[in-house]
Design an enzyme around this catalytic site. Structure first.
Site, short mmCIF file in Angstrom:
data_model
loop_
_atom_site.label_atom_id
_atom_site.label_comp_id
_atom_site.label_asym_id
_atom_site.label_seq_id
_atom_site.Cartn_x
_atom_site.Cartn_y
_atom_site.Cartn_z
N ALA A 185 9.55 0.06 4.92
CA ALA A 185 9.36 0.81 3.69
C ALA A 185 8.11 1.67 3.70
O ALA A 185 7.88 2.45 2.78
CB ALA A 185 9.27 -0.16 2.51
N LYS A 240 0.84 -1.20 0.00
CA LYS A 240 0.00 0.00 0.00
C LYS A 240 0.87 1.24 0.00
O LYS A 240 2.02 1.23 0.41
CB LYS A 240 -0.95 0.00 1.21
N ALA A 290 0.26 -6.82 4.96
CA ALA A 290 -0.27 -7.49 3.77
C ALA A 290 -0.14 -9.01 3.90
O ALA A 290 -1.05 -9.76 3.55
CB ALA A 290 0.46 -7.00 2.53
N ASP A 334 -2.88 -1.77 10.23
CA ASP A 334 -3.03 -1.72 8.78
C ASP A 334 -3.64 -2.99 8.19
O ASP A 334 -3.97 -3.01 7.00
CB ASP A 334 -1.66 -1.49 8.12
N PRO A 375 9.73 -4.46 0.20
CA PRO A 375 10.84 -4.19 1.12
C PRO A 375 10.35 -3.96 2.55
O PRO A 375 9.21 -3.55 2.78
CB PRO A 375 11.47 -2.91 0.55
#
Length: 299
Positions: free
Chosen positions: A99, A11, A106, A138, A96
């Protein structure tokens, strides 16, 4: 046992504003978040024993209980009341670390979606968010993905007009410098700065630009308060290289350190990427996606 393979998308933050620090140690945020095509590949297999195992292609990532994929499997089994199954998780990392692209979140989202499929629980999206937020703020966004407004600590989500649905979606150039920033350090920098000096992103202007399919309006309204307080020289140099190379707008994403640029031409984005790749290995040209995870195979 069936093995489910899922693409877990990174994202970026089109906008990121920090309103205040909460009593629970988290921060109240307002963000416009966007999934992009750069992805990890996650394979999950249900087992007949209760063990959870994680194998990662990255030597930088621990394959133990500290791994977000492990935490996600554990939280899912607890939520579902499943006590007689385990999971084997394999991760091919492309996003990465450190980052600002939610790589760990995710991966966790992909595991939750895979187990929901494998266990036949068929939980709706909102139930999966309840599991995900226990792993990380997240994770709910990464479960759903696309273009969304995120509020609270990031777990209150509202779907916005989708950037991936534009008649001509822009190219998005990602570049992560060799320096990383811990999330804790980034929030501490915001907490200790003079809040009155911050240039707050205009969330409503970003929403209007998305509604109007106005790529230049999106580029003009990018904003990230972390970028203002961290002032990382390499990030500023990358951003300037993108702007000089034809980007309509460029900002750092999340708490850093990846910088992204919005381009109305993929060819121009690729030319700029070639320049940056001479110095930075983690440079990618990608596009917006309409989801956070995508099941690509079941076998």
């Amino acid at each position: 046992m069936i093995n489910v393979k899922i693409l877990a998308y990174a994202k970026i933050n089109l906008t990121l504003d920090i309103l205040r620090k909460r009593s629970d140690g988290y921060h109240d945020l307002v963000m416009v978040m966007q999934s992009v095509g750069l992805h990890d590949e996650i394979s999950v297999k249900l087992t007949e024993n209760t063990a959870i195992s994680v194998k990662s292609s990255s030597a930088l990532l621990k394959d133990d209980e500290s791994n977000t994929a492990f935490k996600a499997a554990k939280r899912f089994f607890e939520y579902a009341g499943i006590t007689d199954k385990g999971a084997e998780i394999e991760m091919k990392k492309n996003i990465p670390m450190e980052a600002g692209m939610a790589g760990g979140s995710a991966d966790a989202a992909a595991v939750i979606i895979a187990l929901n499929k494998l266990c036949g629980t068929d939980y709706p999206e909102e139930k999966l968010w309840e599991i995900g937020v226990k792993v990380g703020a997240d994770v709910p966004f990464c479960i759903s993905g696309g273009t969304m407004l995120a509020e609270g600590k990031g777990e209150i989500l509202s779907r916005l007009p989708q950037l991936s649905d534009f008649d001509k979606p822009p190219a998005i150039l990602l570049c992560k410098p060799n320096v990383g920033v811990s999330t804790g350090k980034a929030y501490s920098a915001v907490d200790n700065c003079d809040q009155s000096t911050l240039d707050r992103p205009d969330t409503e202007a970003m929403r209007m630009a998305l509604s109007n399919m106005d790529v230049r309006g999106i580029a003009d309204n990018l904003g990230n308060v972390f970028e203002q307080v961290l002032k990382i020289e390499e990030c500023e140099n990358i951003r300037q290289t993108m702007l000089d190379g034809g980007a309509l707008g460029s900002r750092m994403t999340g708490s850093g350190t990846t910088v992204f640029g919005i381009f109305d031409s993929e060819e121009t984005a690729k030319q700029c990427a070639f320049t940056l790749q001479q110095t930075y290995q983690n440079t990618f040209v990608t596009h917006a996606t309409g989801c956070g995870c995508n099941i690509v195979s079941e076998k």
